[in-house]
Motif scaffolding. Structure first.
Motif, PDB file in Angstrom:
ATOM      1  N   UNK A 136      -8.460  -6.278   1.607  1.00 46.16           N
ATOM      2  CA  UNK A 136      -8.738  -5.311   0.728  1.00 46.16           C
ATOM      3  C   UNK A 136      -9.050  -4.084   1.089  1.00 46.16           C
ATOM      4  N   UNK A 137      -9.911  -3.936   1.848  1.00 48.43           N
ATOM      5  CA  UNK A 137     -10.271  -2.487   2.327  1.00 48.43           C
ATOM      6  C   UNK A 137      -8.959  -1.793   3.139  1.00 48.43           C
ATOM      7  N   UNK A 138      -8.208  -2.693   3.879  1.00 47.52           N
ATOM      8  CA  UNK A 138      -6.931  -2.432   4.220  1.00 47.52           C
ATOM      9  C   UNK A 138      -6.097  -1.702   3.445  1.00 47.52           C
ATOM     10  N   UNK A 139      -5.859  -2.273   2.476  1.00 45.26           N
ATOM     11  CA  UNK A 139      -4.825  -1.823   1.407  1.00 45.26           C
ATOM     12  C   UNK A 139      -5.471  -0.363   0.619  1.00 45.26           C
ATOM     13  N   UNK A 140      -6.616  -0.551   0.425  1.00 43.20           N
ATOM     14  CA  UNK A 140      -7.332   0.770  -0.041  1.00 43.20           C
ATOM     15  C   UNK A 140      -7.097   1.874   0.807  1.00 43.20           C
ATOM     16  N   UNK A 141      -7.470   1.686   1.957  1.00 41.38           N
ATOM     17  CA  UNK A 141      -7.423   2.851   3.148  1.00 41.38           C
ATOM     18  C   UNK A 141      -6.011   3.358   3.211  1.00 41.38           C
ATOM     19  N   UNK A 142      -5.281   2.377   3.513  1.00 35.42           N
ATOM     20  CA  UNK A 142      -3.726   2.726   3.761  1.00 35.42           C
ATOM     21  C   UNK A 142      -2.996   3.161   2.530  1.00 35.42           C
ATOM     22  N   UNK A 143      -3.342   2.750   1.458  1.00 37.99           N
ATOM     23  CA  UNK A 143      -2.634   3.197   0.074  1.00 37.99           C
ATOM     24  C   UNK A 143      -3.160   4.713  -0.069  1.00 37.99           C
ATOM     25  N   UNK A 144      -4.626   4.892   0.171  1.00 39.85           N
ATOM     26  CA  UNK A 144      -4.866   6.077  -0.139  1.00 39.85           C
ATOM     27  C   UNK A 144      -4.280   7.307   0.644  1.00 39.85           C
ATOM     28  N   UNK A 145      -4.407   6.813   1.972  1.00 41.55           N
ATOM     29  CA  UNK A 145      -3.773   7.843   3.149  1.00 41.55           C
ATOM     30  C   UNK A 145      -2.230   7.911   3.120  1.00 41.55           C
ATOM     31  N   UNK A 146      -1.665   6.790   2.799  1.00 40.92           N
ATOM     32  CA  UNK A 146      -0.062   6.781   2.652  1.00 40.92           C
ATOM     33  C   UNK A 146       0.038   7.746   1.515  1.00 40.92           C
ATOM     34  N   UNK A 147      -0.560   7.926   0.511  1.00 41.59           N
ATOM     35  CA  UNK A 147      -0.070   8.675  -0.777  1.00 41.59           C
ATOM     36  C   UNK A 147      -0.135  10.279  -0.279  1.00 41.59           C
ATOM     37  N   UNK A 148      -0.774  10.649   0.870  1.00 43.12           N
ATOM     38  CA  UNK A 148      -0.965  11.875   1.442  1.00 43.12           C
ATOM     39  C   UNK A 148       0.153  12.145   2.241  1.00 43.12           C
ATOM     40  N   UNK A 149       0.308  11.062   3.208  1.00 45.74           N
ATOM     41  CA  UNK A 149       1.116  11.169   4.232  1.00 45.74           C
ATOM     42  C   UNK A 149       2.511  10.397   4.169  1.00 45.74           C
TER      43      UNK A 149
ATOM     44  N   UNK B 207       0.812  -1.261   0.103  1.00 46.85           N
ATOM     45  CA  UNK B 207       0.172  -0.004   0.019  1.00 46.85           C
ATOM     46  C   UNK B 207       0.788   1.152   0.012  1.00 46.85           C
ATOM     47  N   UNK B 208       2.100   1.032   0.949  1.00 42.01           N
ATOM     48  CA  UNK B 208       2.898   2.308   1.057  1.00 42.01           C
ATOM     49  C   UNK B 208       3.580   2.690  -0.554  1.00 42.01           C
TER      50      UNK B 208
ATOM     51  N   UNK C 201       5.595  10.689   5.580  1.00 38.58           N
ATOM     52  CA  UNK C 201       6.554  10.581   6.703  1.00 38.58           C
ATOM     53  C   UNK C 201       6.163   9.506   7.507  1.00 38.58           C
ATOM     54  N   UNK C 202       7.050   8.870   8.381  1.00 38.67           N
ATOM     55  CA  UNK C 202       6.987   7.842   9.212  1.00 38.67           C
ATOM     56  C   UNK C 202       5.768   7.750  10.143  1.00 38.67           C
ATOM     57  N   UNK C 203       5.436   8.595  10.855  1.00 31.96           N
ATOM     58  CA  UNK C 203       4.529   8.591  11.714  1.00 31.96           C
ATOM     59  C   UNK C 203       3.152   8.675  10.937  1.00 31.96           C
ATOM     60  N   UNK C 204       2.798   9.700  10.149  1.00 31.72           N
ATOM     61  CA  UNK C 204       1.698   9.686   9.480  1.00 31.72           C
ATOM     62  C   UNK C 204       1.552   8.571   8.838  1.00 31.72           C
ATOM     63  N   UNK C 205       2.320   7.977   8.364  1.00 33.53           N
ATOM     64  CA  UNK C 205       2.063   6.728   7.320  1.00 33.53           C
ATOM     65  C   UNK C 205       1.794   5.491   8.354  1.00 33.53           C
ATOM     66  N   UNK C 206       2.551   5.404   9.380  1.00 29.32           N
ATOM     67  CA  UNK C 206       2.010   4.416  10.281  1.00 29.32           C
ATOM     68  C   UNK C 206       0.716   4.573  10.704  1.00 29.32           C
ATOM     69  N   UNK C 207       0.218   5.873  10.964  1.00 24.25           N
ATOM     70  CA  UNK C 207      -1.128   5.965  11.511  1.00 24.25           C
ATOM     71  C   UNK C 207      -2.377   5.781  10.290  1.00 24.25           C
ATOM     72  N   UNK C 208      -1.699   5.890   8.971  1.00 24.53           N
ATOM     73  CA  UNK C 208      -2.638   5.672   7.835  1.00 24.53           C
ATOM     74  C   UNK C 208      -2.775   4.193   7.918  1.00 24.53           C
ATOM     75  N   UNK C 209      -1.561   3.294   8.169  1.00 24.43           N
ATOM     76  CA  UNK C 209      -1.701   1.887   8.025  1.00 24.43           C
ATOM     77  C   UNK C 209      -2.649   1.572   9.204  1.00 24.43           C
TER      78      UNK C 209
END
Length: 190
Positions: free
Chosen positions: A95-108, A47-48, A110-118
């Motif tokens: 499936x929704x986990x990859x969708x949500x994490x991928x969508x949010x990681x694209x915007x965030x 996703x990242x 940096x490390x901590x925001x990416x972890x929170x996206x995941x």
């Protein structure tokens, strides 16, 4: 040029699906039937690195390979029985986990925001998996949470942190690789 880029993107999605197929079967069975595995690391790395479309595609490829019989689910299992059994909700929840994490990681990125996206994607996956488990096994909510969520919290956080750290290292290299080949393709066309 765009067909070559499209093909490369599909290859990356397939490679990450293959990575999940390699690490998915390696698991530790726990009481209650929900195994501990590295699969969520592969899911969140995908996703990242690939974003929501291709990251979700890589998860779908992984699930379809397991559904048709390749022993790539935890404990080297496969098939519809595994996908629709007591722990199948977690697999479907990827499936929704990859969708949500991928969508949010694209915007965030940096490390901590990416972890929170995941983490947001993980919460959805755990909710789907837990309710699925409850329905199939006729277990009440609190016992299901004790079996299906609580033991996995520390490991899932570590896997998300690992995926964010590795993703931050690999992402610029992947971007540079794609840019290099786009430039070479452009020169070849001129």
């Amino acid at each position: 040029m765009s067909n070559k880029l499209h093909t490369r993107n599909l290859i990356f999605a397939a490679l990450l699906a293959a990575f999940m197929a390699i690490i998915g079967p390696l698991s530790i069975p726990l009481p209650g039937g929900v195994p501990l595995s590295l699969l969520t690391f592969g899911l969140f790395l995908s996703a990242y690195l690939l974003g929501w479309r291709l990251g979700t595609l890589s998860v779908l490829i992984y699930l379809l390979l397991g559904l048709v019989g390749l022993p790539i689910f935890s404990g080297f299992t496969a098939g519809a029985g595994r996908l629709f059994g007591p722990t199948g909700g977690y697999l479907i929840g990827y499936i929704p986990a990859a969708l949500i994490a991928g969508k949010l990681c694209a915007k965030h990125r940096k490390f901590l925001p990416a972890v929170l996206s995941m983490l947001a994607g993980s919460v959805v996956c755990l909710a789907i998996g837990t309710f699925w488990y409850m329905g199939v096994t006729h277990t009440a909510l609190i016992p299901a949470l004790i079996v299906c969520v609580v033991p996995f919290i520390p490991g899932d956080i570590a896997k998300m942190a690992g995926a964010a750290a590795v993703g931050r290292i690999l992402s610029p290299r992947l971007t540079a690789y794609l840019q290099k080949h786009l430039d070479e393709d452009q020169k070849a066309e001129d």
